[in-house]
Design an enzyme around this catalytic site. Structure first.
Site, PDB file in Angstrom:
ATOM      1  N   ASP A 185       0.740  -1.252   0.128  1.00  0.00           N
ATOM      2  CA  ASP A 185      -0.054   0.124  -0.192  1.00  0.00           C
ATOM      3  C   ASP A 185       0.872   1.378  -0.001  1.00  0.00           C
ATOM      4  O   ASP A 185       2.031   1.207   0.195  1.00  0.00           O
ATOM      5  CB  ASP A 185      -0.830   0.039   1.334  1.00  0.00           C
ATOM      6  CG  ASP A 185      -0.214  -0.423   2.437  1.00  0.00           C
ATOM      7  OD1 ASP A 185       0.920  -0.394   2.525  1.00  0.00           O
ATOM      8  OD2 ASP A 185      -1.064  -0.398   3.566  1.00  0.00           O
ATOM      9  N   HIS A 207      -7.258  -4.584  10.123  1.00  0.00           N
ATOM     10  CA  HIS A 207      -6.892  -4.351   8.681  1.00  0.00           C
ATOM     11  C   HIS A 207      -5.700  -5.111   8.355  1.00  0.00           C
ATOM     12  O   HIS A 207      -4.761  -5.224   9.229  1.00  0.00           O
ATOM     13  CB  HIS A 207      -7.018  -2.815   8.365  1.00  0.00           C
ATOM     14  CG  HIS A 207      -5.827  -2.026   8.906  1.00  0.00           C
ATOM     15  ND1 HIS A 207      -5.975  -0.667   9.340  1.00  0.00           N
ATOM     16  CD2 HIS A 207      -4.371  -2.089   8.641  1.00  0.00           C
ATOM     17  CE1 HIS A 207      -4.803  -0.063   9.565  1.00  0.00           C
ATOM     18  NE2 HIS A 207      -3.919  -1.003   9.291  1.00  0.00           N
TER      19      HIS A 207
HETATM   20  C1  GLP Z   1      -0.503   0.643   8.662  1.00  0.00           C
HETATM   21  C2  GLP Z   1      -0.186  -0.160   7.470  1.00  0.00           C
HETATM   22  C3  GLP Z   1      -0.484  -1.805   7.604  1.00  0.00           C
HETATM   23  C4  GLP Z   1       0.463  -1.943   9.096  1.00  0.00           C
HETATM   24  C5  GLP Z   1      -0.528  -1.404  10.214  1.00  0.00           C
HETATM   25  C6  GLP Z   1       0.061  -1.513  11.721  1.00  0.00           C
HETATM   26  O1  GLP Z   1      -1.951   1.033   8.602  1.00  0.00           O
HETATM   27  N1  GLP Z   1      -1.141   0.185   6.405  1.00  0.00           N
HETATM   28  O2  GLP Z   1       0.215  -2.438   6.755  1.00  0.00           O
HETATM   29  O3  GLP Z   1       0.252  -3.252   9.328  1.00  0.00           O
HETATM   30  O4  GLP Z   1      -0.110   0.264   9.747  1.00  0.00           O
HETATM   31  O5  GLP Z   1       1.288  -0.661  11.764  1.00  0.00           O
HETATM   32  P1  GLP Z   1       2.224  -0.994  13.093  1.00  0.00           P
HETATM   33  O6  GLP Z   1       2.998  -2.307  12.605  1.00  0.00           O
HETATM   34  O7  GLP Z   1       3.028   0.076  13.136  1.00  0.00           O
HETATM   35  O8  GLP Z   1       1.330  -1.287  13.955  1.00  0.00           O
END
Ligand code: GLP
Length: 248
Positions: A67, A138
Site C-alpha cells: 500500500d 486491517h
Molecule cells: C498501517 C499499514 C499496515 C500495518 C499497520 C500496523 O496501517 N498500512 O500495513 O500493518 O499500519 O502498523 P504497526 O506495525 O506500526 O502497528
C-alpha cells in the site's frame, strides 16, 4: 492457519526473518509482497544483518508493497516508498528497479491500481506476502468492510486507522485520508502469507483474525481461508487467544 508464538519482539523478528531467508535461498528470484509499519522493522533488520553476513542475497528478488498513502511524494518521510528505502532497500543488495510501491501521486489513480495488479501478474504472482495487522484488523489498508475478493484500489482510511497512524505525523490533520492498497482478493492469491504482530494493542485483532468467524469486520480473518498462512506473533499479541499454539 499456522500460529507461532514467540517470547518477545526480537524472537518474533528472528523467526520471521528465518522464514523469509529460507524462502529466498530456495528461490533467488522470489517475488515478495512487503509491508510497512513498526512491526516489520525488526524483521527487516534481521534480513539486512543476514544480507551483510552473506547469508542471503536480494539481487534477483522482486518486491511489491501492499500500500501507499494517496497524495504523498515518494520522498515524503511518511511515504511507504521512503520507509522501504530507509528500512530495507538502501541496506541490501536489491536492485531498486525491482521494487514496486504503489504511486500515491499518480494522476490517474484507477489506472495506477490496474497497472499494479498487471505488474504482479507479469511477475508470476507474489510468492511470499508479509503482513502486519491494524488494531481494527486491517491488513495493508484493506479496512473493515473490505470485500474478501477485493483487488488493488483506492480506499478511504477509517478514523481508527487515522488515529493510530497520527503518531507518525505532526498532527492528525496531516494523515492522508486515502491510500492505494492491495485488496483481500489480491493478498489471498499470494502463495504464502506471513503475518507478524506484537504488543497487547494487537491482541484483540489477532484473536478475532485467528479464532473468530471470517468476517469483513476483521479483514485479517479472511486469512483463515488461505492454504499457507502463518501468524508469527509475540506473547503479548497472543494474550487473548484461547487455543494452544506452537511456541518458538
Ligand atoms: C498501517 C499499514 C499496515 C500495518 C499497520 C500496523 O496501517 N498500512 O500495513 O500493518 O499500519 O502498523 P504497526 O506495525 O506500526 O502497528
Amino acid at each position: 492457519m499456522k500460529v507461532i508464538v514467540c517470547k518477545d519482539y526480537d524472537a518474533m523478528s528472528r523467526k520471521a526473518g528465518e522464514i523469509f531467508a529460507e524462502r529466498i535461498k530456495a528461490k533467488p528470484g522470489l517475488v515478495l509482497g512487503l509491508a510497512t509499519g513498526s512491526t516489520p522493522e525488526g524483521l527487516y533488520a534481521e534480513l539486512i544483518r543476514m544480507n551483510k553476513a552473506g547469508d542471503v542475497s536480494f539481487k534477483e528478488v522482486r518486491t511489491f508493497n501492499l500500500d501507499e498513502y494517496v497524495g504523498l511524494e515518494p520522498g515524503h518521510d511518511q511515504s511507504y516508498r521512503y520507509f522501504m528505502n530507509a528500512k530495507l532497500f538502501d541496506h541490501v543488495d536489491i536492485d531498486k528497479a525491482n521494487t514496486r510501491v504503489p504511486n500515491g501521486k499518480a494522476d490517474d489513480l484507477a489506472s495506477e491500481c490496474a497497472a499494479y495488479e498487471e505488474a504482479m501478474k507479469a511477475a508470476g504472482g507474489v510468492d511470499l506476502q508479509l503482513l502486519g495487522i491494524g488494531s481494527n484488523g486491517h491488513v495493508g489498508f484493506a479496512e473493515p468492510g473490505s470485500p474478501s475478493d477485493g483487488r488493488t484500489s483506492v480506499v478511504d482510511l477509517t478514523e481508527s486507522t487515522i488515529k493510530d497512524n497520527s503518531r507518525l505525523f505532526a498532527s492528525t490533520g496531516d494523515v492522508p485520508r486515502q491510500a492505494i492498497s492491495m485488496g483481500i482478493g489480491t493478498i489471498l492469491e499470494s502463495r504464502q502469507v506471513v503475518l507478524v504482530a506484537n504488543k497487547e494493542s494487537k491482541a484483540d485483532a489477532v484473536a478475532r483474525a485467528i479464532e473468530g468467524e471470517p468476517t469483513t469486520d476483521c479483514p485479517a480473518s479472511f486469512l483463515q481461508g488461505h492454504p499457507d498462512a502463518t501468524f508469527v506473533i509475540d506473547e503479548a499479541a497472543a494474550s487473548k487467544l484461547k487455543g494452544e499454539y506452537e511456541r518458538a
